[in-house]
Design a protein around this motif. Structure first.
Motif, PDB file in Angstrom:
ATOM      1  N   ASN A   2      15.340  35.341  37.709  1.00  0.00           N
ATOM      2  CA  ASN A   2      16.000  34.094  38.074  1.00  0.00           C
ATOM      3  C   ASN A   2      17.454  34.330  38.416  1.00  0.00           C
ATOM      4  O   ASN A   2      18.266  34.594  37.547  1.00  0.00           O
ATOM      5  CB  ASN A   2      15.928  33.117  36.903  1.00  0.00           C
ATOM      6  CG  ASN A   2      14.489  32.831  36.567  1.00  0.00           C
ATOM      7  OD1 ASN A   2      13.824  32.109  37.285  1.00  0.00           O
ATOM      8  ND2 ASN A   2      14.001  33.458  35.505  1.00  0.00           N
ATOM      9  N   ILE A   4      21.129  33.030  39.705  1.00  0.00           N
ATOM     10  CA  ILE A   4      21.872  31.786  39.821  1.00  0.00           C
ATOM     11  C   ILE A   4      22.287  31.699  41.284  1.00  0.00           C
ATOM     12  O   ILE A   4      23.104  32.478  41.752  1.00  0.00           O
ATOM     13  CB  ILE A   4      23.107  31.796  38.906  1.00  0.00           C
ATOM     14  CG1 ILE A   4      22.651  31.971  37.456  1.00  0.00           C
ATOM     15  CG2 ILE A   4      23.914  30.526  39.072  1.00  0.00           C
ATOM     16  CD1 ILE A   4      23.769  32.021  36.441  1.00  0.00           C
TER      17      ILE A   4
ATOM     18  N   ILE B  45      20.606  22.119  36.859  1.00  0.00           N
ATOM     19  CA  ILE B  45      21.400  23.008  36.003  1.00  0.00           C
ATOM     20  C   ILE B  45      20.480  24.005  35.275  1.00  0.00           C
ATOM     21  O   ILE B  45      20.759  25.205  35.220  1.00  0.00           O
ATOM     22  CB  ILE B  45      22.236  22.184  34.986  1.00  0.00           C
ATOM     23  CG1 ILE B  45      23.435  21.571  35.723  1.00  0.00           C
ATOM     24  CG2 ILE B  45      22.708  23.051  33.823  1.00  0.00           C
ATOM     25  CD1 ILE B  45      24.199  20.555  34.937  1.00  0.00           C
ATOM     26  N   MET B  48      19.241  26.571  37.761  1.00  0.00           N
ATOM     27  CA  MET B  48      20.317  27.442  38.245  1.00  0.00           C
ATOM     28  C   MET B  48      20.778  28.440  37.206  1.00  0.00           C
ATOM     29  O   MET B  48      21.193  29.549  37.522  1.00  0.00           O
ATOM     30  CB  MET B  48      21.511  26.610  38.705  1.00  0.00           C
ATOM     31  CG  MET B  48      21.240  25.953  40.032  1.00  0.00           C
ATOM     32  SD  MET B  48      22.717  25.176  40.661  1.00  0.00           S
ATOM     33  CE  MET B  48      23.800  26.571  40.747  1.00  0.00           C
ATOM     34  N   THR B  49      20.754  28.044  35.946  1.00  0.00           N
ATOM     35  CA  THR B  49      21.164  28.974  34.905  1.00  0.00           C
ATOM     36  C   THR B  49      20.015  29.923  34.555  1.00  0.00           C
ATOM     37  O   THR B  49      20.176  30.827  33.754  1.00  0.00           O
ATOM     38  CB  THR B  49      21.562  28.224  33.619  1.00  0.00           C
ATOM     39  OG1 THR B  49      20.502  27.331  33.285  1.00  0.00           O
ATOM     40  CG2 THR B  49      22.841  27.441  33.806  1.00  0.00           C
ATOM     41  N   GLY B  50      18.856  29.672  35.169  1.00  0.00           N
ATOM     42  CA  GLY B  50      17.732  30.581  34.941  1.00  0.00           C
ATOM     43  C   GLY B  50      16.971  30.289  33.663  1.00  0.00           C
ATOM     44  O   GLY B  50      16.116  31.059  33.257  1.00  0.00           O
ATOM     45  N   ASP B  53      12.246  27.847  35.344  1.00  0.00           N
ATOM     46  CA  ASP B  53      11.888  28.347  36.651  1.00  0.00           C
ATOM     47  C   ASP B  53      11.047  27.261  37.323  1.00  0.00           C
ATOM     48  O   ASP B  53      10.137  26.714  36.703  1.00  0.00           O
ATOM     49  CB  ASP B  53      11.080  29.638  36.467  1.00  0.00           C
ATOM     50  CG  ASP B  53      11.150  30.525  37.692  1.00  0.00           C
ATOM     51  OD1 ASP B  53      11.885  30.176  38.641  1.00  0.00           O
ATOM     52  OD2 ASP B  53      10.466  31.549  37.694  1.00  0.00           O
ATOM     53  N   SER B  63      11.520  30.153  31.399  1.00  0.00           N
ATOM     54  CA  SER B  63      11.674  31.523  31.860  1.00  0.00           C
ATOM     55  C   SER B  63      11.839  32.467  30.681  1.00  0.00           C
ATOM     56  O   SER B  63      12.564  32.217  29.746  1.00  0.00           O
ATOM     57  CB  SER B  63      12.896  31.617  32.764  1.00  0.00           C
ATOM     58  OG  SER B  63      13.194  32.963  32.977  1.00  0.00           O
ATOM     59  N   GLN B  64      11.160  33.611  30.750  1.00  0.00           N
ATOM     60  CA  GLN B  64      11.296  34.624  29.701  1.00  0.00           C
ATOM     61  C   GLN B  64      12.582  35.407  29.854  1.00  0.00           C
ATOM     62  O   GLN B  64      13.046  36.049  28.944  1.00  0.00           O
ATOM     63  CB  GLN B  64      10.099  35.581  29.722  1.00  0.00           C
ATOM     64  CG  GLN B  64       8.787  34.925  29.363  1.00  0.00           C
ATOM     65  CD  GLN B  64       8.842  34.234  28.004  1.00  0.00           C
ATOM     66  OE1 GLN B  64       9.208  34.824  27.015  1.00  0.00           O
ATOM     67  NE2 GLN B  64       8.495  32.953  27.977  1.00  0.00           N
ATOM     68  N   LYS B  65      13.137  35.388  31.034  1.00  0.00           N
ATOM     69  CA  LYS B  65      14.367  36.159  31.265  1.00  0.00           C
ATOM     70  C   LYS B  65      15.506  35.211  31.621  1.00  0.00           C
ATOM     71  O   LYS B  65      15.754  34.976  32.795  1.00  0.00           O
ATOM     72  CB  LYS B  65      14.177  37.132  32.437  1.00  0.00           C
ATOM     73  CG  LYS B  65      12.999  38.068  32.285  1.00  0.00           C
ATOM     74  CD  LYS B  65      12.840  38.878  33.561  1.00  0.00           C
ATOM     75  CE  LYS B  65      11.436  39.406  33.723  1.00  0.00           C
ATOM     76  NZ  LYS B  65      11.104  39.750  35.088  1.00  0.00           N
ATOM     77  N   PRO B  66      16.169  34.658  30.635  1.00  0.00           N
ATOM     78  CA  PRO B  66      17.092  33.573  30.913  1.00  0.00           C
ATOM     79  C   PRO B  66      18.195  33.918  31.921  1.00  0.00           C
ATOM     80  O   PRO B  66      18.525  33.116  32.747  1.00  0.00           O
ATOM     81  CB  PRO B  66      17.707  33.239  29.558  1.00  0.00           C
ATOM     82  CG  PRO B  66      17.057  34.089  28.555  1.00  0.00           C
ATOM     83  CD  PRO B  66      16.119  35.011  29.223  1.00  0.00           C
ATOM     84  N   SER B  67      18.753  35.074  31.858  1.00  0.00           N
ATOM     85  CA  SER B  67      19.857  35.282  32.785  1.00  0.00           C
ATOM     86  C   SER B  67      20.052  36.749  33.091  1.00  0.00           C
ATOM     87  O   SER B  67      21.087  37.334  32.852  1.00  0.00           O
ATOM     88  CB  SER B  67      21.134  34.663  32.256  1.00  0.00           C
ATOM     89  OG  SER B  67      21.048  34.482  30.882  1.00  0.00           O
ATOM     90  N   TYR B  68      18.975  37.331  33.590  1.00  0.00           N
ATOM     91  CA  TYR B  68      19.035  38.734  33.951  1.00  0.00           C
ATOM     92  C   TYR B  68      20.184  38.990  34.907  1.00  0.00           C
ATOM     93  O   TYR B  68      20.878  39.986  34.826  1.00  0.00           O
ATOM     94  CB  TYR B  68      17.721  39.157  34.598  1.00  0.00           C
ATOM     95  CG  TYR B  68      17.716  40.622  34.898  1.00  0.00           C
ATOM     96  CD1 TYR B  68      17.371  41.526  33.915  1.00  0.00           C
ATOM     97  CD2 TYR B  68      18.121  41.095  36.137  1.00  0.00           C
ATOM     98  CE1 TYR B  68      17.414  42.875  34.156  1.00  0.00           C
ATOM     99  CE2 TYR B  68      18.161  42.445  36.388  1.00  0.00           C
ATOM    100  CZ  TYR B  68      17.807  43.323  35.396  1.00  0.00           C
ATOM    101  OH  TYR B  68      17.853  44.663  35.644  1.00  0.00           O
ATOM    102  N   ASN B  69      20.362  38.049  35.799  1.00  0.00           N
ATOM    103  CA  ASN B  69      21.403  38.214  36.803  1.00  0.00           C
ATOM    104  C   ASN B  69      22.786  38.289  36.175  1.00  0.00           C
ATOM    105  O   ASN B  69      23.643  39.056  36.613  1.00  0.00           O
ATOM    106  CB  ASN B  69      21.358  37.033  37.772  1.00  0.00           C
ATOM    107  CG  ASN B  69      22.057  37.352  39.061  1.00  0.00           C
ATOM    108  OD1 ASN B  69      21.761  38.363  39.670  1.00  0.00           O
ATOM    109  ND2 ASN B  69      22.980  36.502  39.452  1.00  0.00           N
TER     110      ASN B  69
END
Lengths: 213, 213
Positions: A2, A4, B45, B48-50, B53, B63-69
């Motif tokens: 995911n 942003i 929001i 966008m914050t992940g 999804d 989402s299992q991957k809240p904010s990989y980015n």
């Protein structure tokens, strides 16, 4: 995964904040030719994601740490079993010479020593090098003589966090931890080795985390 | 530190999605007794914050991957100079014996070799151990004979990313990189060593990233 995804206006806001920080929402609105109300949703998204920081009575600043908390949270989900690799195991009676050959064959930094399926010790390149400095014949001494012996070995469980393993490695200044579990056998008591976690595994994990997917 | 602070309604939405995923915005709105329009800002929001999804024609999932980015972005801001440490440097004529003593004194894994202020080589515990296996007298051989010689040494610049250093370490299977800069002297040509980055530095960085502050 995911990402942003920022809108063009949000990117513009970030750019303006970077160039003019601290900057108030009035000033931002004026520069963008918008009302403050129109800007509010974008600003709330940018502060909630941690990209901008709102200082009361000062204005918006660009945050140097966009989402430290997310990093923290991400790391604390990774377990030892997700990153562990295959250990090199020898028996206590292996000669130091043969053990070093094994070390080179597997390009390992640490050998673990088992006796009858139970962890009894560990030796590292450093231990071997220290031994070699002494000048004793490597063919005559078994690894059991020079190894660090249980219970002086720091171990880790497969369900512990990779973070915990890294902490143990740094705190105890060791290169590699055996991943262990209790031997289930009435005739035996102890731990068996099911993997290892080394600084190499942590560095590989770091590379994976930094990769743009 | 910037936490993503969620409103109570946003927390409620996350809980509902966890329990009912996949769930459409209509279904969410009905459960919360709201219109879809009222829900839209919160959902945007959360995606966008992940945290959530949005799957087209399916609905929202947790989402299992809240904010990989965010992790990715965080890592890509850390430079070599932020994590480098002091290197241990010897001269080419140092005997292997004295070099190993130096290695132990500083508890280092790799020694860098300089000649007249210019990087000429590097040796690791592994090189020393290999040499020791051969049985040659350590007091008689200078480190210059057994070291890996320039240009076969992988180096890193202080302005490169810690991530790039970690990639080089893994790709080339080495423990430690010298951090170098160009020698500014008309009579000399080459690189001088200003630091080192090893798997230990990366592991320490990982621990720092995982620490709850």
């Amino acid at each position: 995964m995911n990402n942003i995804k920022l809108s063009q206006r949000q990117e513009e806001i970030i750019q303006l904040v970077k160039e003019n920080e601290p900057i108030t929402s009035e000033q931002l609105a004026a520069k963008l030719n918008l009302t403050r109300a129109a800007l509010r949703p974008d600003l709330s998204i940018l502060t909630m994601t941690g990209i901008l920081d709102a200082k009361p009575k000062v204005g918006y600043i660009y945050s140097q740490k966009p989402s430290y908390n997310a990093v923290n949270e991400y790391i604390r989900k990774i377990k030892v079993e997700d990153i562990m690799s295959k250990p090199v195991i020898v028996s206590e009676s292996t000669t130091v010479y043969d053990a070093i050959v094994d070390l080179f064959l597997h390009d390992a930094g640490t050998l673990f020593v088992e006796n009858n399926g139970v962890l009894v010790g560990a030796t590292s390149r450093k231990d071997f090098l220290k031994f070699a400095m002494g000048g004793t014949d490597m063919h005559k001494v078994p690894v059991g003589i020079i190894m660090t012996r249980m219970p002086n070995i720091i171990v880790v469980d497969k369900d512990e966090l990779a973070y915990d393993a890294a902490c143990k490695i740094i705190e105890h200044e060791i290169d590699s931890l055996p991943v262990v579990e209790k031997v289930i056998d009435n005739n035996k008591d102890g731990l068996k080795i099911i993997g290892k976690v080394s600084k190499t595994n942590i560095t590989k994990l770091f590379v994976k985390m930094g990769k743009n997917i």
